[in-house]
Design a protein around this motif. Structure first.
Motif, PDB file in Angstrom:
ATOM      1  N   GLN A  61       0.784  -1.153   0.100  1.00 59.21           N
ATOM      2  CA  GLN A  61       0.006   0.006  -0.114  1.00 59.21           C
ATOM      3  C   GLN A  61       0.822   1.118   0.021  1.00 59.21           C
ATOM      4  O   GLN A  61       0.668   2.234  -0.788  1.00 59.21           O
ATOM      5  CB  GLN A  61      -0.880  -0.091   1.217  1.00 59.21           C
ATOM      6  N   LEU A  62       1.878   1.373   0.951  1.00 59.08           N
ATOM      7  CA  LEU A  62       2.776   2.413   0.689  1.00 59.08           C
ATOM      8  C   LEU A  62       3.537   2.560  -0.527  1.00 59.08           C
ATOM      9  O   LEU A  62       3.834   3.654  -0.904  1.00 59.08           O
ATOM     10  CB  LEU A  62       3.956   2.429   2.080  1.00 59.08           C
ATOM     11  N   GLU A  63       3.793   1.535  -1.296  1.00 55.99           N
ATOM     12  CA  GLU A  63       4.558   1.584  -2.468  1.00 55.99           C
ATOM     13  C   GLU A  63       3.317   2.164  -3.599  1.00 55.99           C
ATOM     14  O   GLU A  63       3.851   2.997  -4.305  1.00 55.99           O
ATOM     15  CB  GLU A  63       4.991   0.175  -2.930  1.00 55.99           C
ATOM     16  N   GLU A  64       2.039   1.583  -3.287  1.00 59.46           N
ATOM     17  CA  GLU A  64       1.125   2.223  -4.272  1.00 59.46           C
ATOM     18  C   GLU A  64       0.872   3.590  -4.217  1.00 59.46           C
ATOM     19  O   GLU A  64       0.444   4.263  -5.065  1.00 59.46           O
ATOM     20  CB  GLU A  64      -0.238   1.260  -4.083  1.00 59.46           C
ATOM     21  N   ASP A  65       0.903   4.029  -2.867  1.00 59.08           N
ATOM     22  CA  ASP A  65       0.846   5.507  -2.557  1.00 59.08           C
ATOM     23  C   ASP A  65       2.106   6.472  -2.955  1.00 59.08           C
ATOM     24  O   ASP A  65       2.049   7.564  -2.660  1.00 59.08           O
ATOM     25  CB  ASP A  65       0.297   5.667  -1.220  1.00 59.08           C
ATOM     26  N   ARG A  66       3.054   5.558  -3.504  1.00 56.66           N
ATOM     27  CA  ARG A  66       4.363   6.345  -3.897  1.00 56.66           C
ATOM     28  C   ARG A  66       5.033   7.054  -2.934  1.00 56.66           C
ATOM     29  O   ARG A  66       5.822   7.798  -2.848  1.00 56.66           O
ATOM     30  CB  ARG A  66       4.111   7.416  -4.955  1.00 56.66           C
ATOM     31  N   SER A  85      13.148   1.847   0.415  1.00 59.45           N
ATOM     32  CA  SER A  85      13.346   3.112   0.854  1.00 59.45           C
ATOM     33  C   SER A  85      12.309   4.236   0.499  1.00 59.45           C
ATOM     34  O   SER A  85      11.206   4.162  -0.130  1.00 59.45           O
ATOM     35  CB  SER A  85      14.567   3.590  -0.005  1.00 59.45           C
ATOM     36  N   MET A  86      12.268   5.244   1.197  1.00 63.03           N
ATOM     37  CA  MET A  86      11.190   6.365   1.194  1.00 63.03           C
ATOM     38  C   MET A  86      11.736   7.165  -0.125  1.00 63.03           C
ATOM     39  O   MET A  86      12.732   7.102  -0.393  1.00 63.03           O
ATOM     40  CB  MET A  86      11.292   7.257   2.322  1.00 63.03           C
ATOM     41  N   THR A  87      10.445   7.425  -1.043  1.00 63.45           N
ATOM     42  CA  THR A  87      10.659   8.232  -2.169  1.00 63.45           C
ATOM     43  C   THR A  87      10.814   9.926  -1.549  1.00 63.45           C
ATOM     44  O   THR A  87      10.527   9.940  -0.441  1.00 63.45           O
ATOM     45  CB  THR A  87       9.141   8.177  -2.975  1.00 63.45           C
ATOM     46  N   ASP A  88      10.900  10.410  -2.746  1.00 65.22           N
ATOM     47  CA  ASP A  88      10.939  12.070  -2.221  1.00 65.22           C
ATOM     48  C   ASP A  88       9.840  12.574  -1.700  1.00 65.22           C
ATOM     49  O   ASP A  88       9.787  13.258  -0.734  1.00 65.22           O
ATOM     50  CB  ASP A  88      11.657  12.928  -3.491  1.00 65.22           C
TER      51      ASP A  88
END
Length: 119
Positions: A61-66, A85-88
């Motif tokens: 879910q966190l990946e889908e939410d970018r 890892s966290m995205t910008d």
């Protein structure tokens, strides 16, 4: 102001924010990723009370939410090496996550129902 994401309406900015970090595990995962990249098993060790299924779903879910990105590193033999890892975009939440964590530290001092337990 109202917002709509994937067909679901959010009545205010607070509810929109909670879409991204709400629930028991999303903010915990993100606070651990704020310091850098972690492998799946490292996250599991940092959050031992989360089930594997729940962790996998929350990461997805966190990946889908970018907010996070999943990087698969090819290896000579199974299993694949997967890092998160966290995205910008996700990093914009770090000040909020730190404030939530600090508030939790204060709540321990104020709420007599909170018991600190040793691991």
């Amino acid at each position: 102001m109202k917002f709509k994401v994937d067909g679901k309406e959010y009545p205010c900015c607070t509810s929109l924010t909670m879409k991204y970090i709400g629930g028991k595990w999303k903010s915990v995962i993100l606070i651990h990723l704020k310091n850098g990249t972690l492998r799946y098993n490292e996250i599991r060790k940092l959050i031992p009370t989360v089930s594997e299924r729940t962790l996998s779903l929350q990461l997805k879910q966190l990946e889908e939410d970018r907010l996070i990105e999943r990087n698969v590193i090819p290896t000579d033999k199974p299993p694949l090496r997967v890092e998160y890892s966290m995205t910008d975009f996700g990093k914009t939440l770090i000040p909020l996550l730190v404030m939530i964590s600090e508030w939790g530290e204060e709540a321990v001092k104020w709420d007599p129902k909170i018991e600190e337990i040793e691991e």
